[in-house]
Design an enzyme around this catalytic site. Sequence first.
Site, PDB file in Angstrom:
ATOM      1  N   ARG A  15       0.835  -1.195   0.000  1.00 13.52           N
ATOM      2  CA  ARG A  15       0.000   0.000   0.000  1.00 13.52           C
ATOM      3  C   ARG A  15       0.877   1.254   0.000  1.00 13.52           C
ATOM      4  O   ARG A  15       2.089   1.188   0.204  1.00 13.52           O
ATOM      5  CB  ARG A  15      -0.914   0.010   1.233  1.00 13.52           C
ATOM      6  CG  ARG A  15      -2.017  -1.025   1.198  1.00 13.52           C
ATOM      7  CD  ARG A  15      -2.772  -1.099   2.517  1.00 13.52           C
ATOM      8  NE  ARG A  15      -1.960  -1.682   3.583  1.00 13.52           N
ATOM      9  CZ  ARG A  15      -2.386  -1.877   4.829  1.00 13.52           C
ATOM     10  NH1 ARG A  15      -3.614  -1.521   5.170  1.00 13.52           N
ATOM     11  NH2 ARG A  15      -1.585  -2.419   5.737  1.00 13.52           N
ATOM     12  N   LYS A  75       1.482   2.021   7.285  1.00 15.69           N
ATOM     13  CA  LYS A  75       1.820   1.237   8.461  1.00 15.69           C
ATOM     14  C   LYS A  75       2.681   2.024   9.432  1.00 15.69           C
ATOM     15  O   LYS A  75       3.284   3.045   9.083  1.00 15.69           O
ATOM     16  CB  LYS A  75       2.541  -0.048   8.060  1.00 15.69           C
ATOM     17  CG  LYS A  75       1.648  -1.065   7.381  1.00 15.69           C
ATOM     18  CD  LYS A  75       0.437  -1.426   8.227  1.00 15.69           C
ATOM     19  CE  LYS A  75       0.791  -2.224   9.469  1.00 15.69           C
ATOM     20  NZ  LYS A  75      -0.402  -2.503  10.317  1.00 15.69           N
ATOM     21  N   TYR A  94      -1.187   4.709  10.567  1.00 18.78           N
ATOM     22  CA  TYR A  94      -1.560   3.749  11.608  1.00 18.78           C
ATOM     23  C   TYR A  94      -0.378   3.571  12.551  1.00 18.78           C
ATOM     24  O   TYR A  94       0.782   3.513  12.114  1.00 18.78           O
ATOM     25  CB  TYR A  94      -1.902   2.386  10.990  1.00 18.78           C
ATOM     26  CG  TYR A  94      -3.237   2.341  10.282  1.00 18.78           C
ATOM     27  CD1 TYR A  94      -4.430   2.538  10.983  1.00 18.78           C
ATOM     28  CD2 TYR A  94      -3.318   2.054   8.922  1.00 18.78           C
ATOM     29  CE1 TYR A  94      -5.656   2.482  10.342  1.00 18.78           C
ATOM     30  CE2 TYR A  94      -4.543   1.983   8.267  1.00 18.78           C
ATOM     31  CZ  TYR A  94      -5.708   2.208   8.985  1.00 18.78           C
ATOM     32  OH  TYR A  94      -6.922   2.153   8.346  1.00 18.78           O
ATOM     33  N   HIS A  96      -0.947   1.786  16.274  1.00 19.48           N
ATOM     34  CA  HIS A  96      -1.185   0.619  17.133  1.00 19.48           C
ATOM     35  C   HIS A  96      -0.120   0.528  18.217  1.00 19.48           C
ATOM     36  O   HIS A  96       0.654  -0.429  18.302  1.00 19.48           O
ATOM     37  CB  HIS A  96      -1.202  -0.668  16.296  1.00 19.48           C
ATOM     38  CG  HIS A  96      -2.238  -0.674  15.210  1.00 19.48           C
ATOM     39  ND1 HIS A  96      -3.590  -0.762  15.466  1.00 19.48           N
ATOM     40  CD2 HIS A  96      -2.126  -0.588  13.852  1.00 19.48           C
ATOM     41  CE1 HIS A  96      -4.265  -0.740  14.332  1.00 19.48           C
ATOM     42  NE2 HIS A  96      -3.406  -0.632  13.337  1.00 19.48           N
ATOM     43  N   GLU A 118      -6.059   4.871  13.599  1.00 19.53           N
ATOM     44  CA  GLU A 118      -6.979   3.930  14.248  1.00 19.53           C
ATOM     45  C   GLU A 118      -7.716   4.506  15.448  1.00 19.53           C
ATOM     46  O   GLU A 118      -8.671   3.891  15.942  1.00 19.53           O
ATOM     47  CB  GLU A 118      -6.248   2.644  14.658  1.00 19.53           C
ATOM     48  CG  GLU A 118      -5.313   2.770  15.849  1.00 19.53           C
ATOM     49  CD  GLU A 118      -3.904   3.205  15.479  1.00 19.53           C
ATOM     50  OE1 GLU A 118      -3.031   3.164  16.354  1.00 19.53           O
ATOM     51  OE2 GLU A 118      -3.680   3.590  14.300  1.00 19.53           O
ATOM     52  N   ASP A 270      -2.612  -6.671  15.217  1.00 22.80           N
ATOM     53  CA  ASP A 270      -2.026  -5.328  15.284  1.00 22.80           C
ATOM     54  C   ASP A 270      -2.106  -4.746  16.693  1.00 22.80           C
ATOM     55  O   ASP A 270      -1.292  -3.898  17.070  1.00 22.80           O
ATOM     56  CB  ASP A 270      -2.735  -4.367  14.313  1.00 22.80           C
ATOM     57  CG  ASP A 270      -2.074  -4.349  12.941  1.00 22.80           C
ATOM     58  OD1 ASP A 270      -0.847  -4.542  12.877  1.00 22.80           O
ATOM     59  OD2 ASP A 270      -2.776  -4.146  11.949  1.00 22.80           O
TER      60      ASP A 270
END
Length: 371
Positions: A15, A75, A94, A96, A118, A270
């Site tokens: 991505r 990511k 993101y 996490h 998120e 994740d």
Amino acid sequence: MRIGCPREIKNREYRVGLTPESAKELASHGHEVWIESGAGEGIGAHDAQYVAAGAKIVAGPEPIFAECEMVVKVKEPQAEERAQLREGQLLYTYLHLAPDPEQTADLVKSGATCIAYETVTGPNRTLPLLKPMSQVAGRMSIQAGATALEKAHGGRGVLLGGVPGVMPGKVVVIGGGVVGFNAAQMAAGLGADVVIMDRDPEVLERVGTHFEARASTRFSNKANLEDAVSEADLVIGAVLVPGAAAPKLVTRAMLGTMKPGAVLVDVAIDQGGCFETSRATTHDDPTYVVDGVVHYCVANMPGAVSRTSTYALNNVTLPHALRIADLGWKEALRSDPHLAQGLNVHAGRVTYPAVAEELGYELLPVGEVLG
């Protein structure tokens, strides 16, 4: 604002943070957009398309981390990327953080301001920037589980939909949120015997009404969970506590009651995973076996369907990116309390309550940051 988008370097992560169309939108607002050469190749977007959109192509990630005010990714930054972040720089991706103390420590040390997709909220406690990837991951979990169930991949040799005269596979979905709903939808579509488990009666009523006879619902307590898992061919872990580590719902002891060759797919990996025996895997080596049960715990499942995932993600991340770039991050967060919920780290402090509690940091309230 100068906005940079580096190429993703996590294993099999295809991505990209900005599509050419997103770059064009940002450029049309008067912002400078830098794209690392080759960043869009995984979705079929070539450098020339970014140039045509008004972006500048740079060689390697170093110029982006050194000179851009905002870095847009997909990511969480890997160790070598975190080492390049600097004080006052804005990271939008993101993260996490709750199950990842090393990343959190590096981001705190960097002094950067970090907004996590998120934890950005929407009306009615929704998570709109997480939703499209949850939809993708939920649907992919059934594909991955069906493949892992094949004997050649270590599974029981069960076809989820069965055939006339042979019972279908039994799929247990733990969690009736976005991931669980989409997993159940795919499993039911294949003709599997589907059970959806959740602790919220309203969720059980909603999914029960939607699926009618195509799936059954069951309240998620320890006894029911133990019983359901023991009967399952495939278990999907679809549990989410926003911003916090996932609870370990399926214990090591439960594995001993499962059928040899049954499969666990942990979509919550994740956030640390919701199976006690979960550990993150990659697309190169996606599964491992514990006590005869196959575990699939790939931490970036949507990266395998990169084009679909990237465009779905950009649909929801771009409006906030534009707002941040147009107004500056502080004013953008002040004027949008939902976006303000995305702030996880700022100037060496943790600003998200669940992360601070999980990892033992003193919380800096977002309200104090925004004045």
